[in-house]
Design a protein around this motif. Sequence first.
Motif, PDB file in Angstrom:
ATOM      1  N   SER A   1      27.649  -3.678  -9.438  1.00 58.11           N
ATOM      2  CA  SER A   1      27.247  -3.976  -8.061  1.00 58.11           C
ATOM      3  C   SER A   1      26.365  -5.213  -7.965  1.00 58.11           C
ATOM      4  CB  SER A   1      26.504  -2.769  -7.477  1.00 58.11           C
ATOM      5  OG  SER A   1      25.290  -2.537  -8.182  1.00 58.11           O
ATOM      6  N   ARG A   2      25.871  -5.708  -9.110  1.00 56.46           N
ATOM      7  CA  ARG A   2      24.976  -6.879  -9.151  1.00 56.46           C
ATOM      8  C   ARG A   2      23.714  -6.626  -8.324  1.00 56.46           C
ATOM      9  NH1 ARG A   2      27.308 -11.120 -11.426  1.00 56.46           N
ATOM     10  NH2 ARG A   2      25.968 -12.662 -10.403  1.00 56.46           N
TER      11      ARG A   2
ATOM     12  N   PRO B   1      22.955 -19.832 -13.033  1.00 55.94           N
ATOM     13  CA  PRO B   1      22.212 -20.095 -11.797  1.00 55.94           C
ATOM     14  C   PRO B   1      20.743 -20.336 -12.103  1.00 55.94           C
ATOM     15  CG  PRO B   1      22.786 -17.774 -11.979  1.00 55.94           C
ATOM     16  CD  PRO B   1      23.502 -18.476 -13.075  1.00 55.94           C
ATOM     17  N   SER B   2      20.085 -21.067 -11.237  1.00 57.79           N
ATOM     18  CA  SER B   2      18.677 -21.408 -11.432  1.00 57.79           C
ATOM     19  C   SER B   2      17.799 -20.231 -11.021  1.00 57.79           C
ATOM     20  CB  SER B   2      18.328 -22.657 -10.604  1.00 57.79           C
ATOM     21  OG  SER B   2      16.957 -22.961 -10.735  1.00 57.79           O
ATOM     22  N   LEU B   3      17.052 -19.684 -11.997  1.00 56.28           N
ATOM     23  CA  LEU B   3      16.113 -18.584 -11.754  1.00 56.28           C
ATOM     24  C   LEU B   3      14.784 -18.951 -12.395  1.00 56.28           C
ATOM     25  CD1 LEU B   3      18.383 -15.472 -12.492  1.00 56.28           C
ATOM     26  CD2 LEU B   3      17.652 -16.299 -10.253  1.00 56.28           C
TER      27      LEU B   3
ATOM     28  N   GLU C   1      15.728 -16.697  -3.904  1.00 57.19           N
ATOM     29  CA  GLU C   1      16.242 -17.217  -5.176  1.00 57.19           C
ATOM     30  C   GLU C   1      17.295 -16.287  -5.773  1.00 57.19           C
ATOM     31  OE1 GLU C   1      14.029 -17.730  -9.289  1.00 57.19           O
ATOM     32  OE2 GLU C   1      13.286 -19.199  -7.820  1.00 57.19           O
ATOM     33  N   PHE C   2      17.031 -14.984  -5.740  1.00 55.72           N
ATOM     34  CA  PHE C   2      17.990 -14.028  -6.270  1.00 55.72           C
ATOM     35  C   PHE C   2      19.267 -14.002  -5.434  1.00 55.72           C
ATOM     36  CE2 PHE C   2      14.246 -11.796  -8.308  1.00 55.72           C
ATOM     37  CZ  PHE C   2      14.635 -12.111  -9.606  1.00 55.72           C
ATOM     38  N   LYS C   3      19.110 -14.068  -4.127  1.00 54.47           N
ATOM     39  CA  LYS C   3      20.295 -14.045  -3.277  1.00 54.47           C
ATOM     40  C   LYS C   3      21.158 -15.275  -3.497  1.00 54.47           C
ATOM     41  CE  LYS C   3      18.494 -11.082   0.396  1.00 54.47           C
ATOM     42  NZ  LYS C   3      18.144 -10.964   1.834  1.00 54.47           N
ATOM     43  N   LYS C   4      20.534 -16.416  -3.774  1.00 57.42           N
ATOM     44  CA  LYS C   4      21.294 -17.635  -4.046  1.00 57.42           C
ATOM     45  C   LYS C   4      22.091 -17.499  -5.341  1.00 57.42           C
ATOM     46  CE  LYS C   4      20.748 -22.656  -4.304  1.00 57.42           C
ATOM     47  NZ  LYS C   4      19.780 -23.789  -4.301  1.00 57.42           N
TER      48      LYS C   4
ATOM     49  N   SER D   1      21.898  -9.010  -5.467  1.00 52.96           N
ATOM     50  CA  SER D   1      21.323  -8.236  -4.376  1.00 52.96           C
ATOM     51  C   SER D   1      20.053  -7.545  -4.839  1.00 52.96           C
ATOM     52  CB  SER D   1      22.325  -7.194  -3.874  1.00 52.96           C
ATOM     53  OG  SER D   1      23.525  -7.813  -3.484  1.00 52.96           O
ATOM     54  N   ILE D   2      19.081  -7.402  -3.931  1.00 49.32           N
ATOM     55  CA  ILE D   2      17.802  -6.786  -4.263  1.00 49.32           C
ATOM     56  C   ILE D   2      17.735  -5.417  -3.618  1.00 49.32           C
ATOM     57  CG2 ILE D   2      15.297  -6.950  -4.089  1.00 49.32           C
ATOM     58  CD1 ILE D   2      17.320 -10.067  -3.649  1.00 49.32           C
ATOM     59  N   ALA D   3      17.401  -4.423  -4.434  1.00 49.65           N
ATOM     60  CA  ALA D   3      17.196  -3.070  -3.927  1.00 49.65           C
ATOM     61  C   ALA D   3      15.768  -2.979  -3.408  1.00 49.65           C
ATOM     62  CB  ALA D   3      17.437  -2.034  -5.026  1.00 49.65           C
TER      63      ALA D   3
END
Length: 946
Positions: free
Chosen positions: A386-387, A404-406, A437-440, A444-446
């Motif tokens: 589900s990422r 991706p840039s994190l 940043e995570f969404k880019k 997905s953030i819980a």
Amino acid sequence: MSADLGQLQDRLEHHFKALSEERGQRKLPVYALEHGLTVEELELMTNGLKRRLGIGGYTLSTHWLLWIVFATEQGYDYDGDEYWYTFGRRMPGWDHGWRPYIRSWFRRFQRDYGGLRPVGPWASNFSIIAWPITHSLLPKDLQSQLARSLYNLRYNLVARLNLPVAELGRYVARMSYGGSSRYQNFLQQEALVGSIVLALLAHRAEVGVTIIPATLERIVSDLERARSARQWLHDTRKAVETAIIRGAARNVSVHGGLQNSREPEHKPSIRPSLVLRQIRTDEWSPTIEIPSFAEVADLAPELGEFLRTTRCQVAGSPGWRPPGWLLNGSQRRTLELWPAAGKPVLSFQKPNAVMEHLLAGEGTIRSGPTWLFRIGPDGQAMEVLSRLIRPGKSYVLVARGDLPSLSLAKPTSIICRDVIAVRFHVPATLSDELIAEFKKADLSIAETIRVWPAGLAARAWDGEGATEWLENESPVFAIEHDHPLDHYILSLDAGPSVRIPAKPPGEPTFVKLQPLAPGNHVLGISVARDTNDTAKRPVEGVISLTVRRPNPWVSGTIGHTGLIVSCEPPFPTLDEFWEGLTQLSVLGPAGRQVTVTIELLDGTGNRLGREQVAQLTLPLGPDSWRNAFTAFARVEKQPWHYLGAGAGRIVVDGEELGVVHIALSRDVAPLRWVWQDTNRTTHLRLVDDHDAETPLQVTFTSFERPVQAIPLSLEDVVTGIEPPSPGGLFVATYGDKHEALVVSSRKISGGLSGLLIEPEFGEMLVEPKEVLALIKAISIWSAARLTGALAAERRQNIVLRLEERLYDVMLGPDWARAESKLKNGKVSFDIAVKGLLDCFDKRHRAFAFILARDAHKHAHATADARAREFAILAQRYKVAPGAITRPAIDLGEAIAGRMPFSDDDLLSIIKNVWDQPALAAGERLIQLLGHRPDRYSSPDPAERAL
């Protein structure tokens, strides 16, 4: 009487011929138990055969069908113990050399009347008695086990009653767990199992019967004599009949027609999953797990045959897998190259359009270009399809191409071509910048809000929002969020709402309520992200509060009135119990006592003996059980039929708290050692049902000379012998199969020093054949069953001395002494390990130190990774330049009993390692240190710097 036997022979010939013609049209087999003779006629036949055996010149084949019926009747009564012993007792004058006639007559029965041919491992090991036992349909010792399996499957059988008999039998076999090995052997006869299941369930449902009514009535009547089996069969029939009636009613449409009653098609789950295994700090090894394809094989016989006969290959992992590999449970392979996204990870040596279609839809990994893995506490990272990431968790992100840039990401190593990876930890609180940043990065953030009782503990809390309190208590709750919020809105029951400002993410807010009246109350909690969010529907949740008056205490009452018993392993065998490999835990009211006993049963469930293990106080944990069993095992008892028992059970008796039974199964082997008690002595006897043309050999090896096997007379051991004191190893062998037993008795002389017998080896021969003899001795001593006082301790001492002798031959006396110091613990761990390292010459000291330091890592690595790392180290430190290192690992596996080899292959392995002692010593270091809690740390700074 001869005329009577002749008439019975003619009658059976006509009977089976008619059955064969009728069954042949439906392609169904005929069973010898369907003879149609009454009890009186069977008795007449048996007495007639007895008389004819007493008359000279009698040709057995004259009444071959009568002998088949007699043999089948013995098979129907077979309880897994001794077939030929019972056969001979019921038919005096029967000669041991006539056994092959039974097999030839049954083959004739198969040819003339379409009789069923036994197949599977059971038929291979018991090549003669497999025929009468198969033709007895359902021997008495298996009837209750089949009834129980059908009871467990009663709600699933109705949709499968229209399957072909073989498919129905395959389903019952695949879904039946537990039971004796005899039952598992019976389930291998899929067509037979399906026929019996249909007959049992069609007895009252009036479906086509495939067994003659008289034989079916007999099996059902015997089934119903056992109370539990009768109830299981009754409930199964009732459930099936009810399901059929309801299904018929449900499938009738309002227009009077029939709707399609076909069940939705079940699609097997064959999607592979990816796992990252941490092999060292910031280094990951990817593996792919392939689910079992057993359900795919059940879809069609052609698919099953294809999977059983075709090799396959896993993308990214070199080498072909053997036929049937995918049917032996879930499989894991280490990946050297990342599989291509969107393409099946499995390929087969031969094309198959149906399999390719299944794999194209379900047999691929997730499309990239990035894959997310959550790191667990066990050092493994599981793929998150589900990422979705959660605060407080750590992750590995794998990418094919650019990452991706994190800002939180740190580079990490992944041992796989075509991909790179980073590792990051999600903080407990997330800022708006981090969320963006995570969404880019397409993650997905819980976002979570936690609510839990705080302060005075609630009387009950289920973790999902339900609490219980007393009427004089003030409930307190903590509310915490991990993402930006503006305020909370709280309301109690139907009262007015209260707005509370939210604290920063990660900082809890505490809410205290006044004492509430008895009854049910609801605390509503909603949140808003900012002051402009009130127009939107807020996130809402509720807390249920059950408030009650305190319960008055009544003297003598307890909080729990039952027993909770757990056992490890869940389905133990009798041998696992006897050898102390079974762990028992019992929970219940503290301070109460339970009595634990062991019962021994024959194949039909009759009790042979009963012994009390201990009387113990609750709660009973693994340590208490281990101490109790150790004390039980040390007490010298009569053999109490242990070796002759077909099964057993552990009985936990808590009186009014209840009684719990744990079944103990036992594997039935073609050769079995049993005890036979007489008035003054105890005799050991061999039960010989192996029926093979390979000659049988029996040997005895004493504790004093554990490599020197002494031949024994087969006639003597079948009749019964008295084991010499203090005992030793008895082995019966035919072909490549053997049955070994360690018999131990207390030594009368020698005092305490005589309890553990020290072996004598004689002159040592420093040659590969000596090593081969020692490895074979270790293998057979280690795998033997045990009986008698101190059997386990004496065997352990023998195996230990054999291993010391082996490495004395291979690596020299200095190594043997150093290994002995490590095991006896008389010196510190680091000093003992240093003594082992000193056995390596200076050129190979670095190689030895690296293996000792990282022994835990090597011991827990997969076989391929371990072999690869071992070869790299041997090459790096010039231990064996150009030499093959795999034989050293194979030798260690063979000594540990984890990998079987033929004598020729094992001798070849020994010779390959013979001139490379550093390789053998390095592998032994891993074995000795890999599973110990201690870790070696060299005092030498130069070594620590490696």
